[in-house]
Design an enzyme around this catalytic site. Structure first.
Site, PDB file in Angstrom:
ATOM      1  N   GLU A 152       0.842  -1.195   0.000  1.00  0.00           N
ATOM      2  CA  GLU A 152       0.000   0.000   0.000  1.00  0.00           C
ATOM      3  C   GLU A 152       0.876   1.243   0.000  1.00  0.00           C
ATOM      4  O   GLU A 152       2.010   1.225   0.471  1.00  0.00           O
ATOM      5  CB  GLU A 152      -0.928  -0.009   1.225  1.00  0.00           C
ATOM      6  N   GLU A 156      -2.219   8.906   5.434  1.00  0.00           N
ATOM      7  CA  GLU A 156      -3.317   9.163   6.356  1.00  0.00           C
ATOM      8  C   GLU A 156      -3.926  10.523   6.046  1.00  0.00           C
ATOM      9  O   GLU A 156      -3.226  11.495   5.799  1.00  0.00           O
ATOM     10  CB  GLU A 156      -2.815   9.109   7.803  1.00  0.00           C
ATOM     11  N   LYS A 208       7.972  -0.216  -1.232  1.00  0.00           N
ATOM     12  CA  LYS A 208       7.360   0.648  -0.217  1.00  0.00           C
ATOM     13  C   LYS A 208       8.419   1.230   0.717  1.00  0.00           C
ATOM     14  O   LYS A 208       8.410   2.436   1.006  1.00  0.00           O
ATOM     15  CB  LYS A 208       6.336  -0.148   0.588  1.00  0.00           C
ATOM     16  N   PHE A 253       7.404  17.764   0.199  1.00  0.00           N
ATOM     17  CA  PHE A 253       8.260  17.237   1.259  1.00  0.00           C
ATOM     18  C   PHE A 253       9.516  18.081   1.496  1.00  0.00           C
ATOM     19  O   PHE A 253      10.473  17.612   2.087  1.00  0.00           O
ATOM     20  CB  PHE A 253       8.637  15.777   0.993  1.00  0.00           C
ATOM     21  N   GLY A 261       7.024  12.048  11.481  1.00  0.00           N
ATOM     22  CA  GLY A 261       6.609  11.105  12.527  1.00  0.00           C
ATOM     23  C   GLY A 261       5.574  10.171  11.960  1.00  0.00           C
ATOM     24  O   GLY A 261       5.546   9.900  10.760  1.00  0.00           O
ATOM     25  N   CYS A 264       4.634   5.296   9.816  1.00  0.00           N
ATOM     26  CA  CYS A 264       5.297   4.747   8.632  1.00  0.00           C
ATOM     27  C   CYS A 264       6.726   5.236   8.440  1.00  0.00           C
ATOM     28  O   CYS A 264       7.657   4.432   8.457  1.00  0.00           O
ATOM     29  CB  CYS A 264       4.462   5.053   7.383  1.00  0.00           C
TER      30      CYS A 264
END
Length: 436
Positions: A152, A156, A208, A253, A261, A264
Site C-alpha cells: 500500500e 493518512e 514501499k 516534502f 513522525g 510509517c
C-alpha cells in the site's frame, strides 16, 4: 470477485471498503471484537475522510461484511488481502512480522480450493517466499494457494483517494496466473488510467520501504538546510521554493520543521536500514542512519529554542502547544514529534496545555500527565511561550491580536512554519522559526 481483507486497521478497513466500492463482495476479518462491532455499524474506529460514508453505504448494501471468523473468510474468498500491522520489533529496528504470519496461520487451514493471498503490509525482502512456504504447509489446497505482494501507498488523511485513485499499483508475483487474477481485482481502477507495475516479489517488497525512506531523506535534507540557513542568515522557505521549481527535485516534502513522525516514515526508514545492514550494504545503512539522526535532532532543537525564549530555563513556565497529531488531517499521534516535544517540556518542569482539532483524546491516552484544551485560545491562555507544532489551517487563520489578549508574553516558536509571519509581527509578537 469474492475477496477478504485480513486486518481492520487504517490499511485493512480502508482497503475493504474501497474494494466494495469498485464492485467486489468483501468479508473483512479482525480478532478485535470491539473494532468489528464499530465497523459493522457502518463507521470506522479511527478518523479518515470519506471512509465512514463508504463503510455505511456498503455495509447497508450487504456488499461488505465484518467478522472475527477465519473459517468464514477462508470459505468465502477467492482472493485474500493481508492488511495487518508490521510495527517495529520491541527494542529493535526490524519489522515485527508476527501479525502477518499469525494471519496466515489462522487463514490457511480453511483454504480448501485454489485462491490467492495478496500481502498489503510493509515487509522486508523475503516475506513473500516465507509466507508461501507456510501456506503450502498448512493449506488443504496446497500448491493451489499462491502468495503475492502488493504494498500500500496510503497517506493518512488521503487513504480513500490513495486506494481508489493511486498514482501506481505495484505487484510482485511468480506466475502469470496470479498476475491475471490481481489484474482482474484491480481492473476498475486500472481501466481509469492507473498504471500497474508487475515485478518479482523481492523488488515489490523493496518498493514501499524505498519510497518512504526517500521521502524521509527529502525531509531530513531540507531540515539540514534549515540549520545552514539559520547559521547563514538565510530563509529556508524561500530556499525550498527555489529548489522546488527544479522539476528534478519538486517542492513536495521540502517543508522545514520539527521533522516527520507517524506510523510509517520513522519505522520504515529504520527497518530498511536494518535490512540493508543484514544484507551487508553498509553505505545504505550510513545514509539512512544520518537521515534518522537529523530527524530526531529536530525535536531537541525546538526544545532548545523554547528554553532560550524563556531565558534559558522553562521550569515553572507555562507553554501553550498548538498541535498533537503527527501531521495535518489525522488524529494519529504515533511517534508524533509534537507530542514528544510537549512531553519533553513537561519533563523539564513546564506546565503544558495542548490543543489539536482532532487528536486530543488520542494524545491524552498516551500522555495523561499533560494538559489539554478544547480550543486554541484556551491552550494559549497565560502562556509564556506558544509553540505551533502541527500546521492545521485554523492556526494560520487565527487572529494574532486575539491570541495576544490571553497570553502572558507574545512569544511564539513556529516549529512548522505554520502561521502568516507578517500578521504576527504586526501584532508585536516575537516569532522564532526554524530555518530563518
Amino acid at each position: 470477485m469474492r475477496m477478504t481483507v485480513i486486518g481492520c486497521g487504517h490499511l485493512g478497513a480502508t482497503h475493504a471498503a474501497s474494494m466494495a466500492e469498485i464492485g467486489h463482495e468483501v468479508v473483512s476479518v479482525d480478532i478485535d471484537e470491539s473494532k468489528i462491532a464499530i465497523l459493522r455499524s457502518g463507521r470506522s474506529w479511527f478518523h479518515e475522510p470519506e471512509l465512514d460514508e463508504m463503510l455505511a453505504r456498503h455495509v447497508a448494501s450487504g456488499r461488505l461484511r465484518f467478522t472475527t471468523d477465519f473459517a468464514e473468510a477462508g470459505e468465502f474468498g477467492e482472493m485474500h488481502f493481508l492488511g495487518v500491522a508490521t510495527p517495529s520489533m520491541r527494542g529493535r529496528d526490524d519489522y515485527d512480522l508476527s501479525q502477518v504470519f499469525s494471519a496466515v496461520r489462522s487463514l490457511a487451514p480453511y483454504l480448501r480450493r485454489p485462491c490467492v493471498i495478496v500481502g498489503k503490509s510493509t515487509v522486508p525482502v523475503g516475506t513473500t517466499e516465507a509466507a508461501q512456504a507456510l501456506v503450502r504447509e498448512l493449506a488443504p489446497a496446497g500448491d493451489g494457494v499462491d502468495v503475492a505482494w502488493n504494498p500500500e501507498f496510503l497517506r493518512e488523511g488521503h487513504a480513500v483517494r490513495d486506494t481508489l485513485r493511486p498514482d501506481r499499483i505495484v505487484v510482485g508475483v511468480t506466475s502469470t496466473r496470479v498476475e491475471e487474477r490481481i489484474r482482474e481485482a484491480y481492473r476498475p481502477i486500472t481501466d481509469a488510467g492507473v498504471p500497474m507495475l508487475v515485478t518479482d516479489p523481492a523488488t515489490c517488497e523493496l518498493v514501499k520501504g524505498a519510497a518512504n525512506t526517500f521521502l524521509s531523506m527529502k525531509i531530513s535534507f531540507i531540515n539540514a538546510m534549515s540549520d545552514v540557513c539559520e547559521a547563514a542568515g538565510a530563509d529556508v522557505t524561500q530556499l525550498a521554493d527555489a529548489l522546488g521549481l527544479d522539476p528534478r527535485i519538486g517542492r513536495a516534502f521540502l517543508d522545514a520543521g520539527i521533522g516527520y513522525g507517524g506510523g510509517c516514515l520513522p519505522k520504515d526508514t529504520r527497518a530498511f536500514a536494518a535490512r540493508a545492514r543484514e544484507l551487508g550494504v553498509d553505505h545504505a545503512v550510513d545514509l539512512l542512519t544520518a537521515v534518522d539522526r537529523i530527524n530526531v535532532s529536530r525535536r531537541e532543537r525546538v526544545v532548545e529554542m523554547t528554553r532560550k525564549a524563556c531565558g534559558g530555563d522553562i521550569t515553572g513556565r507555562r507553554i501553550g502547544v498548538w498541535g498533537a497529531a503527527f501531521k495535518v488531517g489525522t488524529d494519529d499521534v504515533r511517534d508524533s514529534p509534537a507530542l514528544d516535544v510537549a512531553a519533553r517540556f513537561h519533563a523539564l518542569g513546564a506546565t503544558v496545555m495542548i490543543y489539536d482539532p482532532m487528536a486530543v483524546e488520542n494524545a491524552r491516552a498516551i500522555h495523561p500527565e499533560l494538559g489539554y484544551a478544547d480550543d486554541a485560545l484556551t491552550a494559549a491562555a497565560e502562556a509564556d511561550v506558544l509553540v505551533t507544532m502541527t500546521a492545521w489551517p485554523e492556526f494560520r487563520a487565527i487572529d494574532p491580536n486575539a491570541v495576544a489578549e490571553v497570553v502572558n508574553r507574545r512569544v511564539m516558536i513556529d516549529a512548522r512554519n505554520a502561521v502568516e509571519v507578517p500578521d504576527w509581527h504586526d501584532a508585536d509578537w516575537t516569532l522564532h522559526r526554524l530555518g530563518c
